[in-house]
Design an enzyme around this catalytic site. Structure first.
Site, short mmCIF file in Angstrom:
data_model
loop_
_atom_site.label_atom_id
_atom_site.label_comp_id
_atom_site.label_asym_id
_atom_site.label_seq_id
_atom_site.Cartn_x
_atom_site.Cartn_y
_atom_site.Cartn_z
N HIS A 43 27.72 24.80 -2.65
CA HIS A 43 28.82 25.60 -3.21
C HIS A 43 28.78 25.66 -4.74
O HIS A 43 29.79 25.96 -5.37
CB HIS A 43 30.19 25.11 -2.73
CG HIS A 43 30.43 25.35 -1.27
ND1 HIS A 43 30.44 26.61 -0.72
CD2 HIS A 43 30.64 24.50 -0.24
CE1 HIS A 43 30.65 26.52 0.58
NE2 HIS A 43 30.77 25.25 0.90
N ASP A 49 22.64 26.80 -4.52
CA ASP A 49 22.61 27.50 -3.24
C ASP A 49 21.50 28.55 -3.21
O ASP A 49 20.82 28.73 -2.19
CB ASP A 49 23.96 28.17 -2.95
CG ASP A 49 25.01 27.17 -2.49
OD1 ASP A 49 24.68 25.98 -2.35
OD2 ASP A 49 26.17 27.58 -2.27
N ASP A 100 23.91 34.42 -5.11
CA ASP A 100 25.13 33.81 -4.56
C ASP A 100 26.24 33.96 -5.58
O ASP A 100 26.00 33.88 -6.79
CB ASP A 100 24.90 32.33 -4.23
CG ASP A 100 26.09 31.71 -3.51
OD1 ASP A 100 26.70 32.40 -2.68
OD2 ASP A 100 26.42 30.54 -3.79
N GLU A 134 30.22 32.64 -6.66
CA GLU A 134 31.36 31.75 -6.49
C GLU A 134 32.57 32.50 -7.03
O GLU A 134 32.49 33.16 -8.08
CB GLU A 134 31.18 30.43 -7.22
CG GLU A 134 29.98 29.61 -6.78
CD GLU A 134 30.01 29.19 -5.32
OE1 GLU A 134 31.10 29.26 -4.70
OE2 GLU A 134 28.96 28.82 -4.78
#
Length: 562
Positions: free
Chosen positions: A412, A417, A272, A274
């Site tokens: 988030h 995640d 993941d 960000e």
């Protein structure tokens, strides 16, 4: 038949004295004279009103003339009481009242499209009262007077001393006659919550500006076509019949770069990212985290921050919980991406909404490592969830984790995640095996089956009919979208659009179109493939997209224009 009395015959004699007849005649004459007098008074009253209502010749002027050199204040600049100012605007409401004192009061409302204000004006002379009745809705006026706090309306109003009619300001198309534009994206009130002006008014305005044609593209419906046809004939403007469609893919891929690998034995890298925003081109990675999953267990973890060299927006800080202090001593993005690529090796990549995360990784590989885009097999757990659990109302990560009792500590944040997505993947692969999906390259076999059109997110696309064949195909697509492919909105699958494409031009539509959205999130090279499906691209004024800046979906005005 007869009932009761037999037939009767009556003889009548009337005895009236001469005195009574004379009295009757005098009474009738008096009544006639009274009626004649009333009629005469009524006629005089009507003549007087007609004289009073007679419009003055030339522009209306009540009070003194307001010179052109007088400073005009915009209505939005009026914040408090003022002794004497001049404003101008469009009259959108007007009435005249006779007060008990015998004075005449004129009340009208004006707007200069920055704000609106109520104006009161008392007649000083009899002539003023006559002129006030000529002040009507639709005029443009200048008004001079004081701004006062009115106790009746509990707001600031203007007490006008002078009112002058002026020529209204109208917008003009100053382009040369042979270079007039043609509007190809237009909504009538048949577009739900997206228009206020009738197609007749819009065609009339196009005629005033000298436009040779105009296109009607309501959302998903064609119900304004009869009115559009009538307006086109009336004003002599060519009508282009169209539609703004909700375009969906028959099935969005669950797997990318498919290979014949046994799902049960594969090692998965669930990752993941960000970022500072949603654009892979203009934004950058601030956190990259991943876990390796083998045999249903997490066997290894990767977590790195990256320094974006610019402050984070309040939205990103609130969404991710990452602050500028956490990133100030972090390594460069290039170093993080290089370490991640080595750590992944040739294992299968997994992400929730993989197209977004892979988009960032692809841009980073090319820009920072001068490397080709991701070649690893990829699984998107969002699309896998939509396929396996179509009965769920949505398939967001937190929703799926809640359904399967998977702990999601801090949504988030990349590392949390990825761990949650890893456990979710294990559950999903067991359910896929129950459907006899054993290999990676089998995941896309069910892409276009049954209700796949419901699982795809609709993109906007503009369809314009070039000829009668196109118009007929447009009607077929509208019928299909409402009867066979209606899910929340009428949808047109891409396969059906391809089937009935003859006679149609397909445009890329607005910010909800896949080309514009692709440019926000992916590299230009990737979007070129998407754009090749369309006949023309729609480039709209920046103002149409300005809400994207407020939502922080686009970084700044420069990025928006690019």
């Amino acid at each position: 038949c007869t009932f009761g009395f037999p037939e009767l015959q009556l003889d009548t004699e009337i005895f009236v004295s001469d005195q009574e007849i004379q009295k009757f005649r005098e009474q009738k004459m008096a009544e006639d004279q009274e009626r004649a007098l009333q009629a005469l008074i009524e006629m005089e009253k009507q003549d007087k009103e007609a004289q009073d209502d007679e419009a003055p010749s030339g522009p209306l002027q009540i009070g003194y003339q307001i010179k052109d050199s007088e400073e005009i204040r915009t209505l939005d600049s009026i914040m408090d009481e003022e002794r004497r100012i001049t404003v101008q605007g469009y009259v959108f409401d007007a009435e005249t009242r006779e007060l008990k004192s015998g004075r005449t009061l004129c009340i009208f409302k004006i707007t200069d499209y920055t704000n609106s204000i109520l104006v009161k004006m008392f007649a000083r002379e009899k002539e003023d009262a006559v002129l006030m009745k000529s002040l009507k809705k639709g005029m443009w006026v200048k008004a001079r007077g004081s701004i006062q706090n009115d106790t009746f309306v509990r707001d600031l109003v203007m007490i006008a001393n002078d009112v002058n009619e002026i020529k209204g300001k109208t917008r003009e198309d100053t382009a040369p006659e042979d270079e007039k534009r043609v509007e190809l994206h237009l909504h009538s009130p048949m577009s739900q919550m997206d228009a206020v002006s009738s197609i007749g008014k819009l065609v009339e305005q196009a005629k005033k500006w000298g436009h040779p044609a105009i296109a009607l593209t309501d959302h998903a419906v064609v119900q304004s076509f009869p009115d559009a046809f009538a307006a086109s004939k009336k004003h002599g403007v060519k009508m282009i019949y169209g539609l703004e469609a909700n375009l969906v893919d028959d099935g969005v891929p669950i797997a990318y770069n498919p290979v014949h690998r046994l799902l049960e034995e594969e090692t998965y890298v669930v990752f993941d990212v960000e970022t500072t925003g949603l654009s892979a081109v203009y934004d950058t990675i601030i956190e990259l985290a991943a876990v390796k999953v083998k045999g249903g267990e997490i066997i290894e973890r990767f977590e790195r921050f990256a320094n974006p060299h610019r402050p984070l927006s309040a939205t990103i800080i609130e969404l991710t919980g990452i602050t500028d202090d956490m990133l100030k001593d972090a390594p460069e993005v290039e170093e993080v991406i290089r370490d991640f690529k080595e750590w992944v090796g040739d294992h299968t990549l997994v992400a929730h909404n993989a197209s977004f995360d892979i988009g960032f990784i692809n841009v980073a590989y090319k820009r920072l490592l001068n490397s080709e885009k991701v070649q690893n097999p990829v699984i998107d757990t969002l699309e896998l969830g939509r396929f396996l659990y179509p009965e769920f109302k949505n398939h967001r990560l937190n929703t799926l984790c809640k359904k399967f009792d998977i702990e999601l500590t801090q949504h988030h944040r990349a590392i949390y995640d990825t761990e949650a997505t890893g456990y979710l993947l294990v559950k999903m692969l067991k359910d896929a095996a129950d459907k006899n999906i054993m290999y990676h390259d089998q995941l896309n076999e069910n892409m276009g089956q049954s209700n796949a059109y419901q699982r795809s997110r609709p993109y906007h696309a503009t369809l314009l009919a070039v000829n009668e064949t196109g118009l007929k195909n447009l009607f077929k697509l509208v019928s299909l979208s409402h009867i066979h492919y209606f899910y929340r909105v009428p949808r047109i699958p891409r396969s059906q659009l391809e089937k009935y494409r003859e006679g149609l031009l397909i445009g890329s539509a607005c910010d909800k179109g896949e080309v514009f959205e692709g440019m926000m999130q992916k590299s230009p090279e990737e979007v070129e493939d998407i754009a090749s499906f369309y006949d023309y691209l729609e480039v709209m004024p920046p103002g149409v997209y300005r809400h994207l800046l407020q939502l922080e979906l686009v970084r700044d005005e420069k990025a928006l224009k690019e």
